[in-house]
Enzyme design. Structure first.
Site, short mmCIF file in Angstrom:
data_model
loop_
_atom_site.label_atom_id
_atom_site.label_comp_id
_atom_site.label_asym_id
_atom_site.label_seq_id
_atom_site.Cartn_x
_atom_site.Cartn_y
_atom_site.Cartn_z
N ILE A 41 36.38 -16.84 -33.51
CA ILE A 41 36.04 -18.01 -32.70
C ILE A 41 35.35 -17.60 -31.40
O ILE A 41 34.35 -18.21 -31.00
CB ILE A 41 37.32 -18.81 -32.37
CG1 ILE A 41 37.89 -19.43 -33.64
CG2 ILE A 41 37.03 -19.89 -31.33
CD1 ILE A 41 36.95 -20.41 -34.32
N SER A 184 41.98 -30.47 -18.76
CA SER A 184 41.22 -29.78 -17.72
C SER A 184 41.61 -28.31 -17.60
O SER A 184 41.62 -27.75 -16.50
CB SER A 184 41.41 -30.48 -16.37
OG SER A 184 42.74 -30.30 -15.90
N VAL A 189 37.20 -27.89 -18.37
CA VAL A 189 36.47 -27.77 -17.10
C VAL A 189 35.08 -27.19 -17.32
O VAL A 189 34.10 -27.64 -16.71
CB VAL A 189 37.29 -26.93 -16.10
CG1 VAL A 189 36.43 -26.45 -14.95
CG2 VAL A 189 38.46 -27.74 -15.57
N GLU A 190 34.97 -26.18 -18.19
CA GLU A 190 33.66 -25.59 -18.45
C GLU A 190 32.70 -26.60 -19.07
O GLU A 190 31.53 -26.70 -18.66
CB GLU A 190 33.80 -24.36 -19.34
CG GLU A 190 34.38 -23.16 -18.63
CD GLU A 190 34.44 -21.91 -19.49
OE1 GLU A 190 34.94 -20.89 -19.00
OE2 GLU A 190 33.99 -21.96 -20.66
N ALA A 272 39.99 -31.53 -25.37
CA ALA A 272 40.16 -30.15 -24.90
C ALA A 272 41.56 -29.99 -24.32
O ALA A 272 41.75 -29.52 -23.21
CB ALA A 272 39.10 -29.82 -23.86
N HIS A 448 27.99 -3.78 2.11
CA HIS A 448 27.53 -4.98 2.83
C HIS A 448 26.03 -5.12 2.67
O HIS A 448 25.31 -4.14 2.73
CB HIS A 448 27.88 -4.85 4.31
CG HIS A 448 27.33 -5.97 5.15
ND1 HIS A 448 27.92 -7.22 5.20
CD2 HIS A 448 26.23 -6.04 5.95
CE1 HIS A 448 27.22 -8.00 6.00
NE2 HIS A 448 26.19 -7.30 6.47
#
Length: 469
Positions: A41, A184, A189-190, A272, A448
């Site tokens: 899957i 959710s 959510v995706e 879902a 940085h």
């Protein structure tokens, strides 16, 4: 004559194919049994194709926000069938790649549907004709890696047209004008984020008090605010109590825990609301494999209640994540092969990632869970509004939260929401694996300007030493 193997793996998803490769690396004669496509899957209908579609959604978001960077564009057209074709092509390529890995490592691939018919014996049928005898294979060790599928909801029956599972949502023939998502978690959510960026009106219905119920409450609240800014309607503490499918729409009754009833009409509904293990028709009950609420019961070494039978990945229960399945595949095989220094999996510290906009990544305990342990805590949070790199790329909505045991310095929770956090969470995973304390992490030099500097700043904040906030 029955073929004899050292290890037979049933299912070739991210747990099964990894277990098969690891067994072959130990010099064990190994075969993997797969009834559909190699990769399971995750590769064919889950992790990989959804990320390909979400990449398209990111492009749509970028195109819609060109002006602040000095660009304008016109005449842009979108063809969802082309995006779906791209997604399916990615999956197909990777599935072929797994076939190559099986051949490279000397793993036999047996095509068909497997069933345990006796101790150490698996029958495989290549078709549905019950009159044709199954081919029998014997093995000292049998690993169940059959995965899971979408959980059904009473009164809500997916039909592949108006009411979808995530399988259907991956291959739409047209973009729905409106979509209601039931649930959710990461999947819901995706898809909500994906379809909203592509232009659909989206509503989320979640029975829990917060969206993304397994995530830290502050993270879930942040995602909710961002979703609502994007025009996504969210109903928490609510459930779908009735659903009527029409010729060109779906009428949905949403009932809240306070008794409020709302009628919503949408083009499509996506179910879902979790998953359930693929344990049916495997013959588990006949050989003494215990199953609890659709998931196989296992111990810390992935052993089931039947000698010589193991279970890994989603079929063995949560967290239902591809990387957890792969890790269990290696752990399981190393233990049965007698390898040294095998360490049980701590399921609390499997990283979780949600590839919506914004992205979410976490490991360990949430703040509420950590406070429930009674430990003294050090908690630090750094807002991406103070991150130079996040501001420079125009993605400064988010934060990093870290939770430490104040007495031992142990990292017990890390929660991130914002751009590319799914690519950064492994830093906290490595830190925990190496037993790094907050003081240790404070001494690490972060380059940085990078988004990952927020991780460092969060640690410093937890220690009471914030610099850039």
């Amino acid at each position: 004559m029955t073929d004899k193997y050292d290890v037979l793996v049933i299912g070739s998803g991210p747990g099964g194919y990894v277990a098969a490769i690891r067994a072959a690396q130990h010099g064990l004669r190994t075969a993997v049994i797969e009834r559909d496509r190699l990769g399971g899957i995750c590769l064919n209908w889950g992790c990989i194709p959804t990320k390909a579609l979400l990449h398209g959604a990111d492009v749509a978001h970028t195109l819609a926000n060109l002006r602040p960077l000095g660009f304008t564009a016109s005449g842009i057209e979108f063809d969802i069938t082309q995006l779906v074709e791209f997604s399916r092509g990615v999956s197909g390529r990777l599935s072929d790649g797994i076939g190559y890995l099986m051949k490279k490592n000397g793993v036999d691939v047996i095509t068909g549907t497997a069933k345990l018919i006796d101790k150490g014996v698996v029958g495989v049928r290549s078709g549905k004709d019950e009159s044709v005898p199954a081919t029998e294979y014997r093995a000292d060790h049998i690993i169940l890696a059959t995965g899971a599928r979408p959980r059904s909801i009473p009164g809500v029956t997916p039909d592949g047209e108006r009411v979808w599972t995530y399988f259907d949502a991956l291959v739409p023939t047209e973009l729905p004008k409106s979509l209601l998502v039931i649930g959710s978690g990461a999947i819901g959510v995706e898809f909500a984020s994906l379809y909203r960026d592509l232009g659909s009106e989206v509503t989320i219905v979640e029975v829990a008090p917060q969206i993304m119920p397994v995530e830290d409450a502050a993270v879930a609240a942040h995602v909710r605010r961002q979703f609502e800014k994007r025009g996504i309607t969210i109903r928490t503490g609510a459930s779908v109590s009735d659903l009527t499918v029409g010729t060109d729409s779906v009428a949905v009754t949403v009932t809240s825990t306070d008794g409020t009833v709302e009628e919503v009409t949408v083009d499509r509904v996506l179910v879902a609301a979790g998953i359930q293990g693929n344990v049916e028709d495997l013959g588990l009950e006949d050989i003494g494999v215990e199953v609890d609420r659709s998931f196989v019961t296992t111990d810390q070494w992935c052993r089931t209640t039947a000698f010589g039978v193991y279970a890994i990945g989603d079929v063995a229960g949560g967290p239902c994540l591809a990387h957890k399945a792969s890790h269990e595949g290696v752990l399981c095989v190393d233990k049965l092969a007698g390898a040294e220094h095998v360490v049980p999996l701590d399921k609390d510290y499997v990283p979780g990632c949600t590839y919506a906009r914004p992205q979410v990544a976490s490991l360990g305990l949430t703040e509420d869970q950590a406070r429930g342990t009674g430990r003294r805590l050090q908690i630090g949070q750094f807002d991406l509004q103070a991150s130079g790199k996040a501001l420079a790329i125009g993605e400064a909505d988010g934060f990093v939260k870290t939770i430490f045991d104040a007495d031992s310095g142990e990292l017990i929770g890390a929660h991130m929401v914002g751009p590319d956090v799914t690519e950064q969470i492994q830093g906290f995973g490595i830190a925990r694996s190496l037993e790094a304390t907050g003081d240790d992490l404070a001494e690490v030099i972060f380059a940085h300007p990078t988004l990952s500097e927020a991780m460092h700043e969060s640690v410093l904040a937890a220690l009471g030493r914030p610099i850039n906030m």
